[in-house]
Motif scaffolding. Sequence first.
Motif, PDB file in Angstrom:
ATOM      1  N   SER A   1       1.012  -1.198   0.060  1.00 11.06           N
ATOM      2  CA  SER A   1      -0.076  -0.057   0.033  1.00 11.06           C
ATOM      3  C   SER A   1       1.009   1.233   0.099  1.00 11.06           C
TER       4      SER A   1
ATOM      5  N   VAL B   1     -11.861   0.511   3.712  1.00 12.98           N
ATOM      6  CA  VAL B   1     -11.138   0.099   2.357  1.00 12.98           C
ATOM      7  C   VAL B   1     -12.038  -0.292   1.415  1.00 12.98           C
TER       8      VAL B   1
ATOM      9  N   GLU C   1      -7.705  -8.311  -3.348  1.00 11.30           N
ATOM     10  CA  GLU C   1      -8.616  -7.119  -3.563  1.00 11.30           C
ATOM     11  C   GLU C   1      -7.401  -5.927  -4.030  1.00 11.30           C
ATOM     12  N   VAL C   2      -8.095  -5.036  -4.846  1.00 13.73           N
ATOM     13  CA  VAL C   2      -7.516  -3.841  -5.028  1.00 13.73           C
ATOM     14  C   VAL C   2      -8.448  -2.876  -4.715  1.00 13.73           C
ATOM     15  N   GLY C   3      -7.795  -1.714  -4.062  1.00 17.74           N
ATOM     16  CA  GLY C   3      -8.724  -0.575  -3.332  1.00 17.74           C
ATOM     17  C   GLY C   3      -7.791   0.468  -2.909  1.00 17.74           C
TER      18      GLY C   3
ATOM     19  N   ASP D   1      -4.075   0.007  -2.256  1.00 16.32           N
ATOM     20  CA  ASP D   1      -3.990  -1.072  -1.296  1.00 16.32           C
ATOM     21  C   ASP D   1      -4.129  -2.137  -2.169  1.00 16.32           C
TER      22      ASP D   1
ATOM     23  N   SER E   1     -13.079  -6.860  -5.156  1.00 17.83           N
ATOM     24  CA  SER E   1     -12.554  -8.236  -4.403  1.00 17.83           C
ATOM     25  C   SER E   1     -12.756  -9.069  -5.644  1.00 17.83           C
TER      26      SER E   1
ATOM     27  N   TYR F   1     -17.582  -5.648  -6.096  1.00 16.34           N
ATOM     28  CA  TYR F   1     -17.340  -4.669  -5.010  1.00 16.34           C
ATOM     29  C   TYR F   1     -17.319  -5.220  -3.563  1.00 16.34           C
TER      30      TYR F   1
ATOM     31  N   SER G   1     -13.100  -1.657  -2.316  1.00 15.04           N
ATOM     32  CA  SER G   1     -12.220  -2.478  -2.825  1.00 15.04           C
ATOM     33  C   SER G   1     -12.829  -3.015  -4.235  1.00 15.04           C
TER      34      SER G   1
ATOM     35  N   GLN H   1      -7.405   3.063   0.970  1.00 16.47           N
ATOM     36  CA  GLN H   1      -7.874   3.221   2.599  1.00 16.47           C
ATOM     37  C   GLN H   1      -8.017   4.491   2.603  1.00 16.47           C
TER      38      GLN H   1
END
Length: 246
Positions: free
Chosen positions: A98, A175, A149-151, A124, A179, A191, A177, A153
């Motif tokens: 991150s 967070v 996951e990509v997101g 993240d 997923s 999501y 994300s 924070q």
Amino acid sequence: MKKIVLLWVGMMCAWGTVAWAQDANSQTATVQTVATTEVTESEGGSAQVDFTQSERYRKVWKDRKGYSNFMYGKQDLTFEEDGEEFMKLKSDWAAAISFGRTYYLHKRPLAGMIKFGLDWSFLDLNVGSFKVQEDDGYDVYEETLYKGEVGMQFGPSVTINPISHLKVAAYFRVVPSYSAAYYDEDFKGKYATFFTYGVSVAYKVISLGVEQRWGKTELDLEDGDYGTYKVNLKSKGPRFYLSFRY
């Protein structure tokens, strides 16, 4: 003769007056010089102290707002259908990275050492690997499930600087994300909202921390001729990290 004596006496008196005046002026000048020197030294010392404090403030607070975290952890993955748990897995490994920045809410630290802020991790990225046992009626074998996951924070934090360049921070973040899960050549994604809280200890550039992360992903899975069904994948676990602050 009397005139000469009186003239000589007058000259001596005048000379004495001039000498006394010069001596008095010299002493006054000396006192003024000493006083000026003391004031100058005092002001110089104060300026030096102010410069030192300003330099320390810059190095502790202004130069250490950004962070890059490199994480390793363990995750528990729980499968639920209609509120009933039917499978639970533990990760073989889980890793994450991150990148983000802290935005402090006030300029000067409270009590000289405390600052409240908002943390924003621009990225993240989290992924974990899980072993799933399958039984086809003839044999039992293992397949690998990847969950990630990509997101980003976002959330509040408090940072304490008790001494020197040492800083201790605590935070809570939401967070949001995307997923996804990959299993048996099948990819599913959706999501999901995750949460995390943690603490970190930093000294200058290097920081060590630990956080707890959890969340739920609802996926639509296919079951051959029976159509699709909804499954909740609940993940939870700690992440330990090494961080570089800049």
